[in-house]
Enzyme design. Structure first.
Site, short mmCIF file in Angstrom:
data_model
loop_
_atom_site.label_atom_id
_atom_site.label_comp_id
_atom_site.label_asym_id
_atom_site.label_seq_id
_atom_site.Cartn_x
_atom_site.Cartn_y
_atom_site.Cartn_z
N LYS A 1 55.53 -0.33 -17.47
CA LYS A 1 55.57 0.97 -18.14
C LYS A 1 56.98 1.21 -18.63
O LYS A 1 57.93 0.61 -18.13
CB LYS A 1 55.17 2.08 -17.16
CG LYS A 1 54.71 3.35 -17.82
CD LYS A 1 53.24 3.31 -18.12
CE LYS A 1 52.70 4.64 -18.57
NZ LYS A 1 51.24 4.71 -18.45
P1 NAD Z 1 49.68 13.12 -25.33
O1 NAD Z 1 51.11 13.04 -25.71
O2 NAD Z 1 48.66 12.79 -26.35
O3 NAD Z 1 49.39 14.60 -24.78
C1 NAD Z 1 50.13 15.17 -23.74
C2 NAD Z 1 49.69 16.62 -23.57
O4 NAD Z 1 50.35 17.17 -22.45
C3 NAD Z 1 50.02 17.51 -24.77
O5 NAD Z 1 48.96 18.41 -25.01
C4 NAD Z 1 51.24 18.29 -24.27
O6 NAD Z 1 51.41 19.55 -24.90
C5 NAD Z 1 50.88 18.44 -22.81
N1 NAD Z 1 52.05 18.77 -21.98
C6 NAD Z 1 53.29 18.24 -22.03
N2 NAD Z 1 54.09 18.86 -21.16
C7 NAD Z 1 53.32 19.79 -20.53
C8 NAD Z 1 53.58 20.74 -19.52
N3 NAD Z 1 54.79 20.85 -18.97
N4 NAD Z 1 52.56 21.53 -19.11
C9 NAD Z 1 51.33 21.43 -19.67
N5 NAD Z 1 51.03 20.54 -20.63
C10 NAD Z 1 52.02 19.73 -21.05
O7 NAD Z 1 49.52 12.20 -24.05
P2 NAD Z 1 48.20 11.49 -23.50
O8 NAD Z 1 48.16 10.13 -24.06
O9 NAD Z 1 47.04 12.40 -23.65
O10 NAD Z 1 48.57 11.33 -21.95
C11 NAD Z 1 48.36 12.39 -21.02
C12 NAD Z 1 48.39 11.84 -19.60
O11 NAD Z 1 47.36 10.86 -19.47
C13 NAD Z 1 49.68 11.13 -19.20
O12 NAD Z 1 49.91 11.34 -17.83
C14 NAD Z 1 49.38 9.67 -19.46
O13 NAD Z 1 50.19 8.80 -18.70
C15 NAD Z 1 47.92 9.63 -19.03
N6 NAD Z 1 47.16 8.51 -19.58
C16 NAD Z 1 47.05 8.32 -20.92
C17 NAD Z 1 46.28 7.27 -21.41
C18 NAD Z 1 46.07 7.05 -22.89
O14 NAD Z 1 45.26 6.18 -23.24
N7 NAD Z 1 46.70 7.82 -23.78
C19 NAD Z 1 45.65 6.39 -20.52
C20 NAD Z 1 45.76 6.62 -19.15
C21 NAD Z 1 46.52 7.68 -18.70
#
Ligand code: NAD
Length: 425
Positions: free
Chosen positions: A110
């Site tokens: 990561k």
């Molecule tokens: P993203 O950037 O698309 O979205 C992140 C979201 O979190 C946004 O809506 C943002 O406004 C919100 N956010 C940020 N800071 C915040 C706060 N302090 N309080 C509330 N909301 C807040 O990211 P994503 O790809 O959707 O990833 C979200 C989570 O899922 C992360 O923990 C990531 O590691 C995990 N994840 C993502 C994937 C993937 O395929 N994208 C896969 C597995 C896990």
């Protein structure tokens, strides 16, 4: 302690504490325990980028490669102010457990850049991404370490990374390198359905949990933290089941609507509102601190790590937490939730749909194939349900919660590999 500091520190401590507990419970071989407690490689790069105003800014990027016993390192890149070496270590370790549990031929890595992407233009983001890729050089590669999207990185960022990486290779060899990253746009070798895979997986595992517990998800109220890739798609699939979204929180604030928020309408609204949810017509904006205590049946954290802690776990009303985010619940909160009878579908199981679809994309590129959406969804579902069933079985065998069981399944597979292959020399 500053909130940002607390969050970063919490994630690394959490993953080590969870690992220790799992290693004790399963009586892990002490030598393998030593290997898995450490990261293999930690790469830190500082690189200059020309901004639109002509100034140079120096950025710091990270890539931590935790373990590759099962195959190439795999895991996302995040652009966020909380990214640093400890955050990358924690997230890389979670990737090792997640890929192992999902039965993929990958290890865990990561990384990302410590920055707030909202402060930069599209042109600057492209130059930052390309220069970061160049700085990482052959520390990444399609058979060595394969990044993917994460917080604030998307298919466009992956396309720039693939293009930059390929441009550094001899022209006759370039086409062999497109699968250096996954999560690319479909036109650049991406997989149909990769965009929705994590959200789909969150809902699939929730459905499997509901079947196991004999719960009907129709008309159940759910709340979602984070309305990015994971939160949006999870909400869309929950809507298809007939569940009702009553509150959403993102970085801009928290919105609430008792008679339900349409995820598709909210998604359309965010596209016109800089990605933010606040101001969505018909919903009221409430204090962020009220979010976790809202009346609901299901909570889906899909934002950052260390959000559910000993400070707020006690107010949670949901009966089940489906961890879309990585590391949203710390170990102290886990204990509180257990005494409250709240089920937690752990991140390494719940959000594994993304990396599983990434694996399909990698296979598609490697084999020169183009997969159809129906096949992707069918294969995804099969892998996730398989992992879910293994976790249930081990949770009964060891009498543990689902998180510990997921860790045990993941670590057993790596332990077997080390036992069979030994350690060089
Ligand atoms: P993203 O950037 O698309 O979205 C992140 C979201 O979190 C946004 O809506 C943002 O406004 C919100 N956010 C940020 N800071 C915040 C706060 N302090 N309080 C509330 N909301 C807040 O990211 P994503 O790809 O959707 O990833 C979200 C989570 O899922 C992360 O923990 C990531 O590691 C995990 N994840 C993502 C994937 C993937 O395929 N994208 C896969 C597995 C896990």
């Amino acid at each position: 302690m500053e909130i940002k500091e607390k969050q970063k520190k919490g994630m690394y401590e959490s993953v080590l504490e969870q690992f220790d507990k799992a290693a004790d419970t399963m009586n892990l071989n002490p030598n393998i325990r030593r290997i898995l407690a450490a990261t293999n490689n930690e790469i830190v790069v500082h690189f200059p980028v020309r901004l639109d105003n002509g100034d140079m800014e120096i950025f710091t990027g990270y890539r931590v490669q935790h373990n590759n016993a099962l195959g190439p390192y795999k895991g996302g890149l995040r652009y966020h102010p909380t990214v640093d070496i400890d955050a990358a270590r924690a997230l890389a370790m979670w990737m090792t457990w997640k890929t192992s549990l999902a039965g993929l031929p990958y290890g865990g890595g990561k990384g990302g850049i410590m920055m707030d992407p909202k402060k930069y233009s599209i042109g600057e983001l492209e130059r930052i991404t390309r220069r970061f890729t160049y700085a990482l050089g052959d520390n990444i590669g399609p058979e060595h370490d394969i990044p993917a999207p994460d917080v604030n990185t998307n298919a466009q960022i992956m396309a720039w990374m693939a293009d930059t990486f390929m441009a550094t290779k001899h022209p006759s060899e370039r086409s062999k390198y497109g699968h250096v990253v996954t999560g690319k746009p479909v036109g650049s070798g991406g997989l149909e359905g990769r965009d929705r895979a994590t959200g789909y997986g969150v809902v699939s595992t929730l459905k499997a949990w509901a079947e196991w517990k004999n719960v009907d998800l129709k008309d159940k109220k759910y709340i979602v933290q984070g309305f990015g890739n994971v939160g949006q798609w999870a909400s869309v699939f929950m809507e298809e089941l007939g569940a009702k979204l009553t509150a959403v929180q993102d970085a801009s604030g928290t919105i609430y609507k008792e008679d339900g928020i349409s995820p598709t309408e909210l998604l359309e609204y965010t596209k016109l509102n800089g990605g933010n949810i606040v101001g969505f017509p018909g919903a009221v904006t409430i204090d962020n601190n009220l979010f976790f205590g809202l009346e609901c049946d299901i909570l889906i954290p899909a934002a950052l790590g260390n959000q559910i802690t000993e400070d707020n776990a006690g107010v949670i009303k949901a009966r089940v937490i489906a961890e879309g985010a990585n590391g949203p619940t710390n170990p102290a909160a886990d204990e509180i939730l257990k005494t409250m009878g709240v089920s937690v579908i752990p991140d390494i199981l719940c959000n594994a749909g993304g990396v599983t679809a990434s694996y399909f994309e990698w296979l598609q590129n490697r084999n020169g194939e183009i997969w159809q959406m129906e096949d992707v969804i069918m294969k995804l579902e099969k892998k996730l349900i398989n992992a879910f069933q293994k976790v249930i079985k081990v949770s009964e065998e060891f009498n543990t919660d689902l998180r510990m069981a997921a860790y045990i399944v993941a670590i057993q597979r790596i332990e077997l590999t080390y036992r069979e292959r030994g350690v060089f020399p």
